[in-house]
Write a protein that holds these residues in place. Structure first.
Motif, PDB file in Angstrom:
ATOM      1  N   ILE A   9       0.862  -1.181   0.000  1.00  0.00           N
ATOM      2  CA  ILE A   9       0.000   0.000   0.000  1.00  0.00           C
ATOM      3  C   ILE A   9       0.903   1.237   0.000  1.00  0.00           C
ATOM      4  N   VAL A  10       0.751   2.044  -1.028  1.00  0.00           N
ATOM      5  CA  VAL A  10       1.580   3.241  -1.202  1.00  0.00           C
ATOM      6  C   VAL A  10       0.774   4.414  -0.658  1.00  0.00           C
ATOM      7  N   CYS A  11       1.273   5.040   0.394  1.00  0.00           N
ATOM      8  CA  CYS A  11       0.384   5.925   1.147  1.00  0.00           C
ATOM      9  C   CYS A  11       1.099   7.138   1.719  1.00  0.00           C
ATOM     10  N   ASN A  12       0.301   8.141   2.027  1.00  0.00           N
ATOM     11  CA  ASN A  12       0.618   9.300   2.859  1.00  0.00           C
ATOM     12  C   ASN A  12      -0.645  10.137   2.936  1.00  0.00           C
ATOM     13  N   GLN A  13      -0.925  10.659   4.107  1.00  0.00           N
ATOM     14  CA  GLN A  13      -2.126  11.470   4.272  1.00  0.00           C
ATOM     15  C   GLN A  13      -2.041  12.749   3.460  1.00  0.00           C
ATOM     16  N   LYS A  14      -0.840  13.219   3.179  1.00  0.00           N
ATOM     17  CA  LYS A  14      -0.658  14.461   2.424  1.00  0.00           C
ATOM     18  C   LYS A  14      -0.753  14.198   0.926  1.00  0.00           C
ATOM     19  N   GLY A  15      -1.500  15.030   0.230  1.00  0.00           N
ATOM     20  CA  GLY A  15      -1.568  14.932  -1.218  1.00  0.00           C
ATOM     21  C   GLY A  15      -0.401  15.640  -1.874  1.00  0.00           C
ATOM     22  N   GLY A  16      -0.140  15.319  -3.138  1.00  0.00           N
ATOM     23  CA  GLY A  16       0.881  16.015  -3.906  1.00  0.00           C
ATOM     24  C   GLY A  16       2.301  15.560  -3.677  1.00  0.00           C
ATOM     25  N   VAL A  17       2.505  14.471  -2.919  1.00  0.00           N
ATOM     26  CA  VAL A  17       3.870  14.002  -2.675  1.00  0.00           C
ATOM     27  C   VAL A  17       4.344  13.039  -3.768  1.00  0.00           C
ATOM     28  N   GLY A  18       3.437  12.610  -4.633  1.00  0.00           N
ATOM     29  CA  GLY A  18       3.834  11.734  -5.735  1.00  0.00           C
ATOM     30  C   GLY A  18       3.606  10.259  -5.463  1.00  0.00           C
ATOM     31  N   ALA A  38       2.392  15.093   8.109  1.00  0.00           N
ATOM     32  CA  ALA A  38       1.500  14.080   7.544  1.00  0.00           C
ATOM     33  C   ALA A  38       1.985  12.677   7.894  1.00  0.00           C
ATOM     34  N   TYR A  39       3.297  12.495   7.917  1.00  0.00           N
ATOM     35  CA  TYR A  39       3.869  11.197   8.265  1.00  0.00           C
ATOM     36  C   TYR A  39       3.465  10.797   9.682  1.00  0.00           C
ATOM     37  N   GLU A  40       3.511  11.731  10.598  1.00  0.00           N
ATOM     38  CA  GLU A  40       3.143  11.435  11.987  1.00  0.00           C
ATOM     39  C   GLU A  40       1.677  11.019  12.076  1.00  0.00           C
ATOM     40  N   LEU A  41       0.799  11.701  11.335  1.00  0.00           N
ATOM     41  CA  LEU A  41      -0.616  11.355  11.359  1.00  0.00           C
ATOM     42  C   LEU A  41      -0.850   9.956  10.794  1.00  0.00           C
ATOM     43  N   LEU A  42      -0.188   9.640   9.686  1.00  0.00           N
ATOM     44  CA  LEU A  42      -0.378   8.341   9.053  1.00  0.00           C
ATOM     45  C   LEU A  42       0.129   7.213   9.937  1.00  0.00           C
ATOM     46  N   THR A  43       1.328   7.350  10.453  1.00  0.00           N
ATOM     47  CA  THR A  43       1.883   6.279  11.277  1.00  0.00           C
ATOM     48  C   THR A  43       1.085   6.100  12.568  1.00  0.00           C
ATOM     49  N   SER A  44       0.514   7.187  13.095  1.00  0.00           N
ATOM     50  CA  SER A  44      -0.337   7.060  14.278  1.00  0.00           C
ATOM     51  C   SER A  44      -1.579   6.241  13.953  1.00  0.00           C
ATOM     52  N   GLN A  45      -2.161   6.480  12.764  1.00  0.00           N
ATOM     53  CA  GLN A  45      -3.332   5.713  12.365  1.00  0.00           C
ATOM     54  C   GLN A  45      -2.994   4.229  12.201  1.00  0.00           C
ATOM     55  N   ILE A  46      -1.878   3.945  11.543  1.00  0.00           N
ATOM     56  CA  ILE A  46      -1.488   2.550  11.343  1.00  0.00           C
ATOM     57  C   ILE A  46      -1.170   1.882  12.671  1.00  0.00           C
ATOM     58  N   ASP A  47      -0.498   2.586  13.548  1.00  0.00           N
ATOM     59  CA  ASP A  47      -0.167   2.014  14.859  1.00  0.00           C
ATOM     60  C   ASP A  47      -1.432   1.751  15.674  1.00  0.00           C
ATOM     61  N   ASP A  48      -2.426   2.652  15.594  1.00  0.00           N
ATOM     62  CA  ASP A  48      -3.688   2.426  16.296  1.00  0.00           C
ATOM     63  C   ASP A  48      -4.383   1.180  15.759  1.00  0.00           C
ATOM     64  N   LEU A  49      -4.359   1.010  14.428  1.00  0.00           N
ATOM     65  CA  LEU A  49      -4.989  -0.168  13.833  1.00  0.00           C
ATOM     66  C   LEU A  49      -4.256  -1.432  14.266  1.00  0.00           C
ATOM     67  N   ARG A  50      -2.943  -1.350  14.299  1.00  0.00           N
ATOM     68  CA  ARG A  50      -2.142  -2.482  14.790  1.00  0.00           C
ATOM     69  C   ARG A  50      -2.588  -2.903  16.194  1.00  0.00           C
ATOM     70  N   ASN A  51      -2.719  -1.919  17.071  1.00  0.00           N
ATOM     71  CA  ASN A  51      -3.023  -2.208  18.466  1.00  0.00           C
ATOM     72  C   ASN A  51      -4.472  -2.632  18.664  1.00  0.00           C
ATOM     73  N   ASP A  52      -5.397  -1.944  17.974  1.00  0.00           N
ATOM     74  CA  ASP A  52      -6.820  -2.227  18.170  1.00  0.00           C
ATOM     75  C   ASP A  52      -7.203  -3.612  17.670  1.00  0.00           C
ATOM     76  N   LEU A  53      -6.616  -4.021  16.550  1.00  0.00           N
ATOM     77  CA  LEU A  53      -6.996  -5.300  15.932  1.00  0.00           C
ATOM     78  C   LEU A  53      -5.908  -6.355  16.077  1.00  0.00           C
ATOM     79  N   ALA A  54      -4.853  -6.059  16.818  1.00  0.00           N
ATOM     80  CA  ALA A  54      -3.750  -7.016  17.036  1.00  0.00           C
ATOM     81  C   ALA A  54      -3.186  -7.508  15.699  1.00  0.00           C
TER      82      ALA A  54
END
Length: 449
Positions: free
Chosen positions: A151-160, A356-372
């Motif tokens: 999954i190629v991702c970042n919450q910020k648009g325009g980064v390519g 944006a990186y901090e926001l994205l990694t926080s979301q992924i880490d929350d998903l990691r923890n919430d759903l194991a």
């Protein structure tokens, strides 16, 4: 786009924004007829002739097996010398200069055997090379037991993100029986160090390597349809079927019927695209009414996985439910090795990307923890980099390099070829195959493979 139904001396130079990429393989530049004029360490330089097609096959096959051309020729001559009879004749018309280094004395033995058999040295060498090719067929492409999901991702648009999705996918699908310039992996760390401390691009070494030959599906998961448009596809109509409908549990047909092939000789039918539809703007709303919504993307794409080695998802610039579904799809499955699937984060060397990186990694880490879940980070790609922009660019790049985990796995310059390819709706790696950006995309594909 068509709808889908059911050694030698050679120099390769790439010059992009004052960056010169050059590879020299052992050999000589001036060739006469048969001779054995010089020595190099414990080898002697021999000069002969070989048909161009056979020389090219030898170069590709040696690269596929990861050995020097001179080693392949040495093995071929040894095998030829030991034959009980002369093999079938090879058409050597139009043979051109060929030189290599062989162990001391091997060429003299070869000449004696050729004289005994009444075979010219050019013909004997051609037979030796063909003998080695026959004994060392092209290796089979190693297929993953579990389809890799990136999954190629970042919450910020325009980064390519779209450019990185397309470029990495193209690099993975290139012809395994052809050679392409690839940045030497060990050069990445040096390039990052140099460009983070100076404003000048560092000279990078490249080597010619076979294409990876993987079966790749690019999924345009962004309602803006940039990936679809960039590759010359047509966005799906709002009143038809789409990935959104399948994720929302309201399919109107077979998702496989929506896939199109990115038709280009370099990809040989291995590169496909699942186009986007503007209805993806409504995806988060529709997912809110779906049970186990985090698994919605996986449920939709799972029937396609048997046809592909790698699926790359170009994610929207969002932190909503659709991003949860994408992160869940990239999780590590039972029996899958770490680092095979996961999140590839695209950033730029500027301050807003860090937020944006901090926001994205926080979301992924929350998903990691919430759903194991185990969701691996495949790395960070610093895209659209230009050290001439000064302190902001170089200091930001240093900041990305300092993170270490995940580490920077790609550095792609802000150059004209990508913009031109987008304008012409052509894949970058076929439009400008020797450009610095293409060389970097191939290095990235190998870093995460």
């Amino acid at each position: 786009m068509q709808r889908r139904l059911g050694g030698l001396e050679e120099t390769t130079q790439v010059s992009e924004t004052n960056v010169s990429l050059q590879l020299t393989i052992k050999g000589v530049s001036k060739v006469s007829s048969m001779s054995s004029p010089a020595t190099s360490s414990d080898r002697e330089k021999v000069v002969s002739k070989l048909p161009g097609w056979l020389r090219q096959d030898l170069k590709i096959r040696a690269a596929q097996h990861g050995i020097e051309i001179q080693t392949a020729v040495e093995q071929g001559i040894d095998a030829w010398n030991s034959l009980a009879s002369t093999p079938a004749s090879i058409d050597t018309s139009g043979a051109g200069p060929f030189s290599t280094f062989l162990p001391q004395g091997q060429w003299d033995t070869f000449r004696a055997v050729a004289a005994d058999r009444g075979v010219s040295l050019t013909q004997g060498l051609a037979q030796s090379v063909q003998l080695w090719l026959d004994a060392n067929p092209a290796p089979h492409i190693e297929r993953p037991t579990i389809t890799r999901r990136i999954i190629v991702c970042n919450q910020k648009g325009g980064v390519g993100k779209t450019a990185i999705t397309a470029g990495a996918g193209e690099a993975m699908a290139e012809d395994p029986n052809a050679l392409y310039p690839v940045r030497v992996a060990k050069q990445l760390a040096a390039a990052l160090r140099d460009q983070a401390t100076t404003r000048e691009d560092s000279p990078l070494e490249v080597e010619d390597l076979p294409g990876l030959g993987l079966r790749v599906l690019l999924v345009d998961f962004d309602p803006q349809c940039h990936l679809t448009n960039q590759l010359g596809g047509t966005p799906l109509p709002m009143n038809g079927d789409s990935l959104t409908n399948h994720m929302a549990g309201d399919p109107k047909g077979d998702l496989q019927d929506l896939i199109v092939s990115v038709d280009d000789e370099a990809f040989g039918g291995r590169l496909h695209l699942l186009p986007a539809c503007n209805d993806a703007f409504l995806l988060d709303v529709r997912l809110s009414a779906v049970r186990a919504r985090e698994a919605a993307l996986e449920r939709a794409l799972l029937p396609l996985e048997d046809d592909y080695d790698v699926i790359l998802v170009d994610c929207p610039p969002s932190l909503g439910l659709s991003m949860d579904a994408a992160a869940y799809y990239g999780r590590r499955r039972d029996g899958e090795q770490p680092g095979q699937s996961g999140a590839l984060i695209v950033v730029q060397a500027e301050d807003s990307s860090a937020d944006a990186y901090e926001l994205l990694t926080s979301q992924i880490d929350d998903l990691r923890n919430d759903l194991a879940l185990d969701i691996d980070y495949l790395g960070i790609v610093v895209n659209l980099y230009d050290g001439r922009r000064g302190y902001i660019a170089t200091s930001s790049l240093q900041g990305w390099v300092d993170i270490k985990d995940p580490r920077v796995v790609g550095l792609i310059g802000d150059l004209k070829e990508q913009k031109e390819a987008v304008r012409l709706k052509r894949p970058l790696l076929s439009y400008a195959p020797t450009s610095q950006q293409a060389v970097g995309m191939r290095a990235l594909a190998r870093e995460i493979s």
